[in-house]
Scaffold this motif. Structure first.
Motif, PDB file in Angstrom:
ATOM      1  N   LEU A  57      -6.339  32.647  18.038  1.00  9.94           N
ATOM      2  CA  LEU A  57      -6.743  32.096  16.984  1.00  9.94           C
ATOM      3  C   LEU A  57      -5.769  33.285  16.014  1.00  9.94           C
ATOM      4  O   LEU A  57      -6.555  34.237  15.769  1.00  9.94           O
ATOM      5  N   GLY A  58      -5.635  33.068  14.602  1.00 12.38           N
ATOM      6  CA  GLY A  58      -4.825  33.754  13.752  1.00 12.38           C
ATOM      7  C   GLY A  58      -3.747  34.924  14.419  1.00 12.38           C
ATOM      8  O   GLY A  58      -3.286  34.488  15.601  1.00 12.38           O
ATOM      9  N   ASP A  59      -3.991  35.883  13.715  1.00 13.77           N
ATOM     10  CA  ASP A  59      -2.665  36.587  13.996  1.00 13.77           C
ATOM     11  C   ASP A  59      -2.792  37.257  15.425  1.00 13.77           C
ATOM     12  O   ASP A  59      -3.862  37.778  15.709  1.00 13.77           O
ATOM     13  N   PRO A  60      -1.905  37.040  16.021  1.00 14.53           N
ATOM     14  CA  PRO A  60      -2.131  37.650  17.964  1.00 14.53           C
ATOM     15  C   PRO A  60      -2.829  39.155  18.101  1.00 14.53           C
ATOM     16  O   PRO A  60      -3.376  39.965  18.732  1.00 14.53           O
ATOM     17  N   LEU A  61      -2.353  39.834  16.777  1.00 17.71           N
ATOM     18  CA  LEU A  61      -2.946  41.436  16.976  1.00 17.71           C
ATOM     19  C   LEU A  61      -4.333  41.626  16.810  1.00 17.71           C
ATOM     20  O   LEU A  61      -4.368  43.076  17.402  1.00 17.71           O
ATOM     21  N   TRP A  62      -4.970  40.996  15.821  1.00 15.83           N
ATOM     22  CA  TRP A  62      -6.009  40.823  16.648  1.00 15.83           C
ATOM     23  C   TRP A  62      -6.867  40.090  17.666  1.00 15.83           C
ATOM     24  O   TRP A  62      -8.209  40.135  17.216  1.00 15.83           O
ATOM     25  N   ASP A  63      -6.350  39.618  17.869  1.00 13.16           N
ATOM     26  CA  ASP A  63      -7.288  38.935  19.350  1.00 13.16           C
ATOM     27  C   ASP A  63      -6.864  40.308  20.604  1.00 13.16           C
ATOM     28  O   ASP A  63      -6.370  40.979  21.445  1.00 13.16           O
ATOM     29  N   PRO A  64      -8.257  40.833  20.800  1.00  5.77           N
ATOM     30  CA  PRO A  64      -8.162  42.129  21.601  1.00  5.77           C
ATOM     31  C   PRO A  64      -7.783  42.051  23.183  1.00  5.77           C
ATOM     32  O   PRO A  64      -8.072  42.988  23.767  1.00  5.77           O
ATOM     33  N   ASN A  65      -7.143  40.865  23.500  1.00  3.16           N
ATOM     34  CA  ASN A  65      -7.935  40.439  25.149  1.00  3.16           C
ATOM     35  C   ASN A  65      -5.815  40.359  24.648  1.00  3.16           C
ATOM     36  O   ASN A  65      -5.489  40.081  26.356  1.00  3.16           O
ATOM     37  N   ARG A  66      -5.428  41.789  24.923  1.00  7.84           N
ATOM     38  CA  ARG A  66      -4.056  41.988  25.698  1.00  7.84           C
ATOM     39  C   ARG A  66      -5.247  43.032  27.228  1.00  7.84           C
ATOM     40  O   ARG A  66      -5.443  44.236  26.501  1.00  7.84           O
ATOM     41  N   HIS A  67      -4.207  42.946  28.062  1.00  8.66           N
ATOM     42  CA  HIS A  67      -5.079  43.824  29.380  1.00  8.66           C
ATOM     43  C   HIS A  67      -3.798  44.505  29.444  1.00  8.66           C
ATOM     44  O   HIS A  67      -2.863  44.513  30.011  1.00  8.66           O
ATOM     45  N   THR A  68      -4.245  45.586  30.744  1.00  8.14           N
ATOM     46  CA  THR A  68      -3.170  46.242  31.173  1.00  8.14           C
ATOM     47  C   THR A  68      -2.673  46.205  32.884  1.00  8.14           C
ATOM     48  O   THR A  68      -4.042  46.180  33.661  1.00  8.14           O
ATOM     49  N   TYR A  69      -2.066  45.680  32.796  1.00  3.22           N
ATOM     50  CA  TYR A  69      -1.240  46.172  34.350  1.00  3.22           C
ATOM     51  C   TYR A  69      -0.708  45.895  34.524  1.00  3.22           C
ATOM     52  O   TYR A  69       0.205  47.414  34.291  1.00  3.22           O
ATOM     53  N   VAL A  70      -0.040  46.776  36.399  1.00  2.00           N
ATOM     54  CA  VAL A  70       1.129  47.260  36.978  1.00  2.00           C
ATOM     55  C   VAL A  70       1.152  46.734  37.797  1.00  2.00           C
ATOM     56  O   VAL A  70       0.599  46.157  38.817  1.00  2.00           O
ATOM     57  N   LYS A  71       2.297  47.211  38.395  1.00  2.00           N
ATOM     58  CA  LYS A  71       2.803  46.873  39.954  1.00  2.00           C
ATOM     59  C   LYS A  71       4.448  47.622  40.108  1.00  2.00           C
ATOM     60  O   LYS A  71       4.457  47.975  38.896  1.00  2.00           O
ATOM     61  N   PRO A  72       4.144  47.400  41.021  1.00  2.00           N
ATOM     62  CA  PRO A  72       6.102  48.040  41.328  1.00  2.00           C
ATOM     63  C   PRO A  72       7.237  47.743  41.190  1.00  2.00           C
ATOM     64  O   PRO A  72       7.047  46.499  41.279  1.00  2.00           O
ATOM     65  N   ILE A  73       8.268  48.219  40.793  1.00  2.00           N
ATOM     66  CA  ILE A  73       9.269  47.640  40.952  1.00  2.00           C
ATOM     67  C   ILE A  73      10.122  47.867  42.200  1.00  2.00           C
ATOM     68  O   ILE A  73       9.844  48.725  43.070  1.00  2.00           O
ATOM     69  N   ARG A  74      10.844  46.834  42.513  1.00  2.00           N
ATOM     70  CA  ARG A  74      11.742  46.882  43.280  1.00  2.00           C
ATOM     71  C   ARG A  74      13.154  47.175  42.830  1.00  2.00           C
ATOM     72  O   ARG A  74      13.958  46.916  41.687  1.00  2.00           O
ATOM     73  N   TRP A  75      13.910  47.316  43.789  1.00  2.00           N
ATOM     74  CA  TRP A  75      15.448  48.237  42.946  1.00  2.00           C
ATOM     75  C   TRP A  75      16.393  47.175  44.046  1.00  2.00           C
ATOM     76  O   TRP A  75      15.827  47.886  44.702  1.00  2.00           O
ATOM     77  N   ASP A  76      17.073  46.809  43.636  1.00  2.00           N
ATOM     78  CA  ASP A  76      18.372  45.579  43.572  1.00  2.00           C
ATOM     79  C   ASP A  76      19.331  46.699  43.827  1.00  2.00           C
ATOM     80  O   ASP A  76      19.299  47.826  44.034  1.00  2.00           O
ATOM     81  N   ASP A  77      20.475  46.293  44.536  1.00  2.00           N
ATOM     82  CA  ASP A  77      21.747  46.415  45.896  1.00  2.00           C
ATOM     83  C   ASP A  77      22.464  47.185  44.890  1.00  2.00           C
ATOM     84  O   ASP A  77      23.399  48.551  44.839  1.00  2.00           O
TER      85      ASP A  77
END
Length: 323
Positions: A282-302
């Protein structure tokens, strides 16, 4: 249909995790945009339950009295720095907020205790909307990398790079590394922002975020050879496609404004980013509080390039507290 993955830390956007002397420190934008707070723990998953310690709060008036955005905690030459953006009001002028970039510093061993200095502005040649600064050292040179509006260029922000004379002062002329040009960088708004740096093999990589902060938000990638002149825009190449975007099957939307860290063993690179689990805002996304922090491993390709996978898969979960 799979459920959205559990975030590591809820309601923290623009997340930054730094590992220093074996300990992790976390800082991010808080939903009220009114303060700078730090968490610290021995492991990444323990950051979820670590107390948030406020080290600075915005004043009631003045140039830093509103919208404290995208803080990052860095350690340079025995001193801690927090780089962040702030505005004098919530007014939008000529289509933009009025943010400028600042830093505070402390020589304390523990950044959670301080004391911290008064804010100092990071001056750039353009006096315009600017934010999302990060710093990195490469080949014994400290660099400042940020997003800023050039009044001569259509859109909200481009990415700029400058050498630094000190951790709070630029030197030489900044160069523009990227501006929105692809369709996926122009959805809702023309945006390149939130840069982060990681080096792997013979390349230095910059991730950045593009488009509006709803489900269109996504991550792009720049890269240069580590031996090249980083201040020459010709040294940099740009991916024509996003490297991380909304993951519809897992209900993870608008991933971006990332940072990088490593796991406890130091052997696995990790991507830190924020995202939402729904699109009905609802409204401007900047005022929506539900941006959450995630962490995930990075894979490096060939080829030595990062593969970030899908935004909703392989994410780290908070450590469960024994009952």
């Amino acid at each position: 249909m799979p459920h959205p993955p559990q975030p590591l830390i809820e309601q923290r956007a623009d997340p930054w995790i730094i590992k220093h002397q074996g300990r992790y420190y976390f800082i991010a934008s808080v939903p009220t945009y009114d303060r700078l707070e730090i968490r610290t723990a021995d492991s990444i998953t323990e950051l979820a339950s670590a107390p948030a310690i406020t080290v600075w709060s915005k004043p009631a008036q003045g140039p830093l009295s509103e919208l404290i955005w995208a803080p990052e905690l860095h350690h340079h030459d025995g001193e801690w720095f927090i780089y962040f953006a702030a505005a004098p009001s919530r007014d939008i002028v000529n289509g933009l907020f009025q943010h400028r970039m600042y830093c505070i510093s402390t020589k304390a061993d523990d950044p959670c205790k301080g004391p911290w200095s008064e804010p100092r502005r990071i001056e750039t040649p353009l006096d315009s909307f600017s934010l999302d600064a990060t710093t990195f050292r490469h080949a014994d040179q400290l660099y400042y990398l940020w997003a800023q509006k050039d009044p001569k260029v259509p859109g909200n922000s481009n990415l700029y790079l400058s050498a630094m004379a000190s951790p709070d002062r630029l030197s030489g002329e900044p160069v523009c590394l990227s501006m929105p040009e692809y369709e996926w960088e122009k959805r809702g708004f023309l945006v390149n922002e939130g840069p982060a740096v990681i080096t792997h093999g013979q390349r230095i990589f910059i991730t950045y975020s593009a488009s509006a902060t709803d489900e269109n938000y996504c991550m792009g990638l720049l890269w240069a050879d580590i031996g090249s002149n980083l201040l020459d825009p010709r040294s940099w190449q740009k991916s024509a496609t996003p490297v991380l975007q909304s993951d519809m099957p897992h209900h993870v939307f608008g991933p971006g404004h990332n940072s990088f860290t490593v796991d406890e063993s130091g052997s696995t690179d990790l991507l830190v980013y924020h995202a939402r689990t729904y699109t009905q805002i609802l409204g401007d996304p900047l005022w929506d509080p539900n941006r959450h922090t995630y962490v995930k491993p990075i894979r490096w390709d060939d080829r030595g390039f990062p593969d970030f996978g899908h935004a909703g898969s392989d994410t780290l979960l908070p450590r469960q507290t024994p009952q």
